[in-house]
Design a protein around this motif. Structure first.
Motif, PDB file in Angstrom:
ATOM      1  N   ALA A 136      11.633   4.612   1.090  1.00  0.00           N
ATOM      2  CA  ALA A 136      11.994   6.127   1.423  1.00  0.00           C
ATOM      3  C   ALA A 136      10.760   6.537   1.988  1.00  0.00           C
ATOM      4  N   SER A 137      10.786   7.748   2.782  1.00  0.00           N
ATOM      5  CA  SER A 137       9.766   8.558   3.168  1.00  0.00           C
ATOM      6  C   SER A 137       8.724   8.833   2.100  1.00  0.00           C
ATOM      7  N   GLY A 138       7.516   8.765   2.228  1.00  0.00           N
ATOM      8  CA  GLY A 138       6.599   8.825   1.216  1.00  0.00           C
ATOM      9  C   GLY A 138       6.213   7.778   0.252  1.00  0.00           C
ATOM     10  N   ASP A 139       7.260   6.714   0.258  1.00  0.00           N
ATOM     11  CA  ASP A 139       6.964   5.463  -0.693  1.00  0.00           C
ATOM     12  C   ASP A 139       5.699   4.904   0.193  1.00  0.00           C
ATOM     13  N   SER A 140       5.026   4.214  -0.769  1.00  0.00           N
ATOM     14  CA  SER A 140       3.671   3.499  -0.259  1.00  0.00           C
ATOM     15  C   SER A 140       4.032   1.964  -0.427  1.00  0.00           C
ATOM     16  N   VAL A 141       3.432   1.117   0.459  1.00  0.00           N
ATOM     17  CA  VAL A 141       3.486  -0.152   0.632  1.00  0.00           C
ATOM     18  C   VAL A 141       2.016  -0.802   0.699  1.00  0.00           C
ATOM     19  N   THR A 142       1.593  -1.772   0.429  1.00  0.00           N
ATOM     20  CA  THR A 142       0.355  -2.579   0.375  1.00  0.00           C
ATOM     21  C   THR A 142       0.768  -3.547   1.760  1.00  0.00           C
ATOM     22  N   LEU A 143      -0.569  -3.748   2.314  1.00  0.00           N
ATOM     23  CA  LEU A 143      -0.893  -4.551   3.387  1.00  0.00           C
ATOM     24  C   LEU A 143      -0.240  -5.890   3.042  1.00  0.00           C
ATOM     25  N   VAL A 161       0.608   3.719   3.612  1.00  0.00           N
ATOM     26  CA  VAL A 161       0.274   2.369   3.506  1.00  0.00           C
ATOM     27  C   VAL A 161      -0.968   2.385   2.638  1.00  0.00           C
ATOM     28  N   GLU A 162      -1.001   1.508   1.544  1.00  0.00           N
ATOM     29  CA  GLU A 162      -2.019   1.670   0.593  1.00  0.00           C
ATOM     30  C   GLU A 162      -2.297   3.003   0.046  1.00  0.00           C
ATOM     31  N   GLY A 163      -1.345   3.863  -0.241  1.00  0.00           N
ATOM     32  CA  GLY A 163      -1.208   4.956  -0.607  1.00  0.00           C
ATOM     33  C   GLY A 163      -1.788   6.315   0.087  1.00  0.00           C
TER      34      GLY A 163
END
Length: 609
Positions: free
Chosen positions: A439-446, A538-540
């Motif tokens: 969802a918008s605002g969720d963070s994913v890592t590389l 991305v990465e917070g």
């Protein structure tokens, strides 16, 4: 205008007053067809004062890439379209009929249909006094271009191998010759400029080359008979070994007003007046029966052509251009990411005598068009790479890392491409707003991005998701392989397999079409569709924050030819405008981050801003 191109081309056959037209309906093209003499001469004589064709010299292969990416309305070519042209645009190669070169299925939203407009007697040329001056057989041509010495092929000739002067790898002329002879020119330097072939052969006693007959300068080189047939004899077109058709390709699926203008433009070349231009330009006109068949392929009545004014509605600088033939066109082609900036620059550029026309085709094509001398400015969302030089038979090691940025340290095909930073993009990773796991605002890592895009594992494995559709993989909605956005993403994350889109709006539509979709796009396109995509951190770090710590932050470029004899005051002034306070404000309103004032000022010094 476009001084370097004009300097590198032969003189245009004398036409009516009015000079060179600058273009609304651009044409990506092969050098034999859409440089001087044919398409330039045709454009000058085209009678509609409000449709301004702008022939662009690229080579057939690059012309097809421009056309399929939406960068031109017409692709002019000296060969048929091939399945490999579709493959290069991330389309199914089965969508092209290999025998006819016609599109069977759409590629990137276009259905290419080719119309034959002329025949070229491709000439094999040698210097005056060459032992081959009296003629060669097809077998002798193959031997000479395959590395045999002159003495082995022609009695009394020097015991030296022939020096080969051939077009570059993007040329339809080269493609045709390789198919006709069965030769593949591995490791042979090619020329993007046909005048380079003439210069080389004329000055080399053991030189030999090939090019379109219209470019042959009989004062400097000799077009040799093949199997006793003289290429200068138009009546022998049916028996000459290297006679080849010349084509105009258009989008048969387009039903817009532009499509009627395109059809009318091609129709005008299939008239007696148009075929007279073909003949005056050094090519062989089509027989009347063939002309009628080609007119039928356009699916319009060429005998009832559209009026000169009622189908067009020009505004702003384009309206002024229609009335002033001295207006200078600055075509800017390339990155879809940079496109929103240059589209707005084109709208507000303060000089009514300079018409900026932006076209979105992808960074790779923008850089290639710049190297080919086809456009004065190419847009890119990545820096130039060694493979950009390799595609033109140039040394990739001339691209050197300088101060952390790949930079061209030597010319390629007479062009020294140099990038100017014009803004900064925070490349956005996006997903469907209905994605149950992102969802918008969720963070994913590389690393998680690598799992989704490279490994293409289910959401359960990539994100640790559970329940529902977690065992399913993401649907990837990504740019095509010619995109600088994709090239940058793959440099940061890793290469992956997925067909892509040449158009960012089509990519957004893909995101909306599947709840499990995920992709990436320039931040401006994500901002323009706030309710239709979920924008991920991305990465917070939030890409909307313009924080330099965002991992996918990248510069945006405009490339131009910086070689000393190519400098253009028009290009310099355009760069100064973009680097000015007003130009950087456009970068900001287009959805990107402007340069720091100090960086913009420092880059402007090279243009004497």
């Amino acid at each position: 205008r476009r001084q370097r191109q004009l300097r590198r081309r032969p003189v245009l056959p004398q036409g009516p007053p009015g000079g060179e037209l600058s273009g609304r309906d651009g044409a990506a093209a092969d050098r034999q067809l859409d440089g001087v003499p044919l398409s330039k001469a045709h454009s000058v004589r085209y009678p509609n004062p409000l449709v301004l064709p702008d022939p662009v010299l690229t080579g057939s292969s690059l012309g097809f890439r421009n056309f399929l990416a939406g960068g031109s309305d017409i692709a002019s070519a000296s060969r048929k379209m091939k399945p490999s042209d579709y493959e290069g645009a991330d389309c199914d190669p089965a969508g092209v009929d290999e025998a006819t070169g016609q599109g069977l299925a759409a590629c990137q939203g276009r259905l290419p249909t080719g119309v034959r407009v002329a025949t070229d007697m491709l000439a094999v040329v040698v210097p005056p006094g060459s032992p081959a001056e009296g003629g060669l057989t097809q077998d002798q041509v193959v031997q000479l271009f395959s590395g045999a010495s002159w003495a082995e092929v022609v009695p009394g000739a020097p015991d030296q191998p022939a020096t080969l002067y051939v077009p570059d790898a993007a040329s339809g002329t080269r493609d045709f010759f390789e198919e006709a002879t069965g030769i593949e020119f591995e490791g042979v330097l090619g020329y993007v400029d046909d005048l380079g072939i003439i210069d080389g052969v004329a000055s080399d006693p053991v030189g030999i080359g090939f090019l379109g007959l219209a470019y042959v300068d009989p004062q400097r080189v000799v077009a040799v008979p093949i199997d006793g047939v003289d290429p200068n004899d138009a009546a022998a077109v049916d028996s000459y070994a290297y006679a080849r058709p010349l084509f105009k390709y258009f989008d048969a699926s387009d039903d817009s007003v532009t499509a009627y203008q395109v059809a009318d433009f091609i129709c005008s070349l299939l008239t007696p007046e148009g075929q007279a231009i073909v003949q005056a330009s050094g090519y062989v006109p089509l027989p009347e029966a063939d002309l009628q068949a080609e007119r039928n392929a356009l699916r319009v009545n060429c005998d009832d052509r559209i009026g000169t004014q009622r189908m067009v509605d020009l505004q702003g600088n384009m309206a002024l251009a229609a009335l002033c033939r001295d207006v200078s066109l600055v075509p800017v082609i390339g990155s879809s990411t940079v496109f929103p900036i240059m589209r707005e620059v084109a709208r507000v550029y303060p000089s009514p005598l300079v018409n900026v026309e932006a076209r979105s085709v992808g960074s790779s094509i923008g850089i290639a068009d710049t190297i080919a001398g086809a456009v004065p400015v190419g847009m890119a969302s990545r820096a130039i790479r060694g493979r950009d030089y390799e595609s033109f038979d140039c040394d990739p090691e001339l691209i050197v890392d300088m101060d952390g940025e790949p930079t061209a340290t030597g010319e390629c095909q007479g062009v020294l491409p140099k990038g100017v930073r014009v803004g900064v993009d925070q490349l956005a990773v996006i997903a469907s707003p209905n994605n149950p796991f992102l969802a918008s605002g969720d963070s994913v890592t590389l690393d998680q991005l690598a799992s989704l895009f490279i490994d293409q594992v289910p959401y359960a494995d990539a994100l640790g998701a559970s329940g529902g559709r977690a065992p399913e993989v993401a649907k990837l909605c990504v740019p095509d392989s010619l995109s600088g956005t994709r090239a940058y993403f793959e440099e940061e994350i890793g290469e992956f397999e997925a067909a892509g889109f040449a158009n960012d709006n089509a990519l957004i539509d893909c995101i909306k079409s599947d709840d499990l979709s995920v992709g990436f796009v320039g931040i401006a396109y994500a901002k323009a569709n706030p309710n239709e995509v979920a924008i991920l951190n991305v990465e917070g770090v939030d890409p909307l924050s313009a924080d330099p710590a965002y991992p996918l932050t990248r510069p945006l470029y405009l490339y131009y030819d910086s070689s000393p004899d190519a400098r253009s005051k028009i290009v310099d002034e355009l760069m100064c405008f973009i680097l000015s306070e007003a130009g950087q404000a456009i970068v900001g309103t287009s959805g990107y981050s402007p340069l720091e004032p100090e960086e913009a000022q420092a880059q402007g010094e090279q243009f004497l801003c």
